[in-house]
Design an enzyme around this catalytic site. Structure first.
Site, PDB file in Angstrom:
ATOM      1  N   LYS A   1     -11.381 -59.086 -16.832  1.00  0.00           N
ATOM      2  CA  LYS A   1     -11.953 -58.882 -15.492  1.00  0.00           C
ATOM      3  C   LYS A   1     -12.524 -57.479 -15.285  1.00  0.00           C
ATOM      4  O   LYS A   1     -13.516 -57.322 -14.570  1.00  0.00           O
ATOM      5  CB  LYS A   1     -10.904 -59.181 -14.415  1.00  0.00           C
TER       6      LYS A   1
ATOM      7  N   ASP B   1     -11.859 -63.521  -5.472  1.00  0.00           N
ATOM      8  CA  ASP B   1     -10.414 -63.777  -5.351  1.00  0.00           C
ATOM      9  C   ASP B   1      -9.867 -63.415  -3.971  1.00  0.00           C
ATOM     10  O   ASP B   1      -9.115 -64.183  -3.373  1.00  0.00           O
ATOM     11  CB  ASP B   1      -9.639 -62.995  -6.419  1.00  0.00           C
TER      12      ASP B   1
HETATM   13  P1  NAP Z   1      -0.919 -57.485 -12.559  1.00  0.00           P
HETATM   14  O1  NAP Z   1      -2.161 -56.696 -12.395  1.00  0.00           O
HETATM   15  O2  NAP Z   1      -0.211 -57.505 -13.889  1.00  0.00           O
HETATM   16  O3  NAP Z   1       0.133 -56.999 -11.432  1.00  0.00           O
HETATM   17  C1  NAP Z   1       1.458 -57.465 -11.426  1.00  0.00           C
HETATM   18  C2  NAP Z   1       2.161 -56.960 -10.166  1.00  0.00           C
HETATM   19  O4  NAP Z   1       3.502 -57.473 -10.191  1.00  0.00           O
HETATM   20  C3  NAP Z   1       2.262 -55.430 -10.095  1.00  0.00           C
HETATM   21  O5  NAP Z   1       2.147 -55.022  -8.762  1.00  0.00           O
HETATM   22  C4  NAP Z   1       3.682 -55.198 -10.632  1.00  0.00           C
HETATM   23  O6  NAP Z   1       4.263 -53.997 -10.163  1.00  0.00           O
HETATM   24  C5  NAP Z   1       4.405 -56.379 -10.037  1.00  0.00           C
HETATM   25  N1  NAP Z   1       5.662 -56.631 -10.746  1.00  0.00           N
HETATM   26  C6  NAP Z   1       5.822 -56.998 -12.036  1.00  0.00           C
HETATM   27  N2  NAP Z   1       7.134 -57.129 -12.337  1.00  0.00           N
HETATM   28  C7  NAP Z   1       7.811 -56.822 -11.201  1.00  0.00           C
HETATM   29  C8  NAP Z   1       9.212 -56.758 -10.868  1.00  0.00           C
HETATM   30  N3  NAP Z   1      10.157 -57.046 -11.762  1.00  0.00           N
HETATM   31  N4  NAP Z   1       9.533 -56.420  -9.602  1.00  0.00           N
HETATM   32  C9  NAP Z   1       8.589 -56.136  -8.689  1.00  0.00           C
HETATM   33  N5  NAP Z   1       7.252 -56.167  -8.935  1.00  0.00           N
HETATM   34  C10 NAP Z   1       6.884 -56.502 -10.188  1.00  0.00           C
HETATM   35  O7  NAP Z   1      -1.173 -59.032 -12.230  1.00  0.00           O
HETATM   36  P2  NAP Z   1      -2.293 -59.647 -11.258  1.00  0.00           P
HETATM   37  O8  NAP Z   1      -3.469 -60.032 -12.061  1.00  0.00           O
HETATM   38  O9  NAP Z   1      -2.444 -58.750 -10.109  1.00  0.00           O
HETATM   39  O10 NAP Z   1      -1.582 -61.019 -10.825  1.00  0.00           O
HETATM   40  C11 NAP Z   1      -0.494 -61.043  -9.904  1.00  0.00           C
HETATM   41  C12 NAP Z   1      -0.146 -62.485  -9.573  1.00  0.00           C
HETATM   42  O11 NAP Z   1      -1.225 -63.119  -8.906  1.00  0.00           O
HETATM   43  C13 NAP Z   1       0.155 -63.330 -10.802  1.00  0.00           C
HETATM   44  O12 NAP Z   1       1.260 -64.155 -10.535  1.00  0.00           O
HETATM   45  C14 NAP Z   1      -1.085 -64.178 -10.960  1.00  0.00           C
HETATM   46  O13 NAP Z   1      -0.821 -65.428 -11.555  1.00  0.00           O
HETATM   47  C15 NAP Z   1      -1.519 -64.363  -9.512  1.00  0.00           C
HETATM   48  N6  NAP Z   1      -2.952 -64.668  -9.390  1.00  0.00           N
HETATM   49  C16 NAP Z   1      -3.292 -65.891  -8.905  1.00  0.00           C
HETATM   50  C17 NAP Z   1      -4.626 -66.229  -8.777  1.00  0.00           C
HETATM   51  C18 NAP Z   1      -4.979 -67.593  -8.256  1.00  0.00           C
HETATM   52  O14 NAP Z   1      -6.062 -68.105  -8.562  1.00  0.00           O
HETATM   53  N7  NAP Z   1      -4.147 -68.197  -7.449  1.00  0.00           N
HETATM   54  C19 NAP Z   1      -5.635 -65.308  -9.132  1.00  0.00           C
HETATM   55  C20 NAP Z   1      -5.250 -64.053  -9.600  1.00  0.00           C
HETATM   56  C21 NAP Z   1      -3.890 -63.751  -9.743  1.00  0.00           C
HETATM   57  P3  NAP Z   1       4.079 -52.613 -10.985  1.00  0.00           P
HETATM   58  O15 NAP Z   1       2.787 -52.032 -10.528  1.00  0.00           O
HETATM   59  O16 NAP Z   1       5.267 -51.816 -10.609  1.00  0.00           O
HETATM   60  O17 NAP Z   1       4.069 -52.980 -12.450  1.00  0.00           O
END
Ligand code: NAP
Length: 280
Positions: free
Chosen positions: A71, A108
């Site tokens: 992305k 998104d």
């Molecule tokens: P990302 O960039 O890897 O971010 C992950 C987030 O989760 C960060 O804020 C991270 O905090 C937090 N996190 C991870 N482990 C944690 C823990 N143990 N306790 C508290 N916070 C924790 O991922 P992303 O791309 O933003 O995606 C996030 C979610 O959105 C995923 O579940 C993904 O599947 C979903 N999503 C869904 C769609 C859809 O079409 N519905 C589209 C995009 C994303 P830190 O900064 O501290 O690491």
């Protein structure tokens, strides 16, 4: 006259991509609207991304979606990036223009906002304070769209506070930050709680948060859709909150992409939702 082929091809570039529900969505719409075309999956390892993008216009494809880990990486490789996608710092949709150039968007955040309005049409981003859990790529898209659409208070709560502070400096006054240890106080008085962490996803631990301080009137949106009901959504539903899972985001980000590629703004119907639910 345009030399765009009548049979339209679009797809998803990612690594991996096998888990995606996007083919179900777009192929359902192609069939429903009688449009000749196909949406397919393209597993592209990072080192082949520049070649894959050149292939889009060389093959006269309509465009593609982009997912992890590409992305951000596609941004310098395409001709033009829409201002909201630039602000988010990531592209999730590429459209091949008439002249073969590539334009990138990010639907998104708007998809998430629309999914909340679909569940509760009276809600607006400025209805009341919003708590966003997470500060990764998805949170960034959600915060950007909420801010652009008039939210007045967005409390970003993230395990790594520095990433929340980064969002605050990017999006300015509507954004405040709350340390992870104080996450439950961030729920007080909110109209919307959004989980944009990966906690609660299939194979990951549940989100560690108690909901006592969350108003019962608050809508709870989880960006996750596998499982369709995360432990957070189950707990919120049990106490009477309206809940929305990540399928709403997925479907609503897909609509403008389909429109840009195939020229029809498609509808989200119960039949389409059933087709996706059948994949779980
Ligand atoms: P990302 O960039 O890897 O971010 C992950 C987030 O989760 C960060 O804020 C991270 O905090 C937090 N996190 C991870 N482990 C944690 C823990 N143990 N306790 C508290 N916070 C924790 O991922 P992303 O791309 O933003 O995606 C996030 C979610 O959105 C995923 O579940 C993904 O599947 C979903 N999503 C869904 C769609 C859809 O079409 N519905 C589209 C995009 C994303 P830190 O900064 O501290 O690491």
């Amino acid at each position: 006259m345009s030399d765009t082929p009548a049979f339209g091809i679009a797809g998803l570039l990612g690594w991996p991509v096998a888990h995606s529900r996007s083919p179900v969505i777009h192929n359902h719409w192609l069939e429903r609207y009688g449009i000749p075309g196909r949406y397919t999956l393209f597993p592209v390892p990072p080192e082949r991304l520049p070649d894959a993008l050149k292939g889009l216009s060389a093959l006269r494809m309509r465009g593609c979606n982009v997912t992890t880990p590409h992305k951000q990486a596609v941004m310098p490789l395409i001709d033009d990036v829409d201002p909201l996608a630039r602000k988010i710092g990531a592209v999730n949709t590429i459209v091949v223009q008439e002249d073969g150039s590539l334009r990138g968007f990010n639907n998104d955040g708007n998809g998430f906002v629309q999914s909340i309005r679909d569940a509760q049409p009276a809600w607006r981003p400025d209805t009341g304070p919003i708590a966003v859990l997470g500060a990764g790529g998805a949170a960034r898209a959600v915060v950007a769209s909420l801010a652009v659409q008039g939210a007045r208070e967005i409390r970003v709560v993230n395990r790594t506070l520095a990433r929340a502070v980064e969002l605050q400096s990017l999006f300015g006054p509507p954004v405040t930050t709350v340390p992870w240890d104080e996450r439950e106080t961030a729920l007080e008085g909110v109209a919307l709680l959004a989980n944009a962490t990966d906690q609660g996803m299939a194979g990951k631990p549940s989100l560690d948060i108690r909901l006592e301080r969350l108003p019962q009137t608050a809508i709870v949106g989880d960006l996750i859709y596998t499982p369709p009901e995360t432990p957070l959504l189950a707990a919120a539903r049990a106490r009477g909150n309206v809940t929305v899972n990540g399928l709403g985001l997925l479907l609503n980000q897909a609509r403008p992409a389909f429109n840009a590629w195939f020229g029809v703004m498609p509808e989200i119907t119960p039949e389409l939702i059933r087709a996706i639910e059948a994949t779980f």
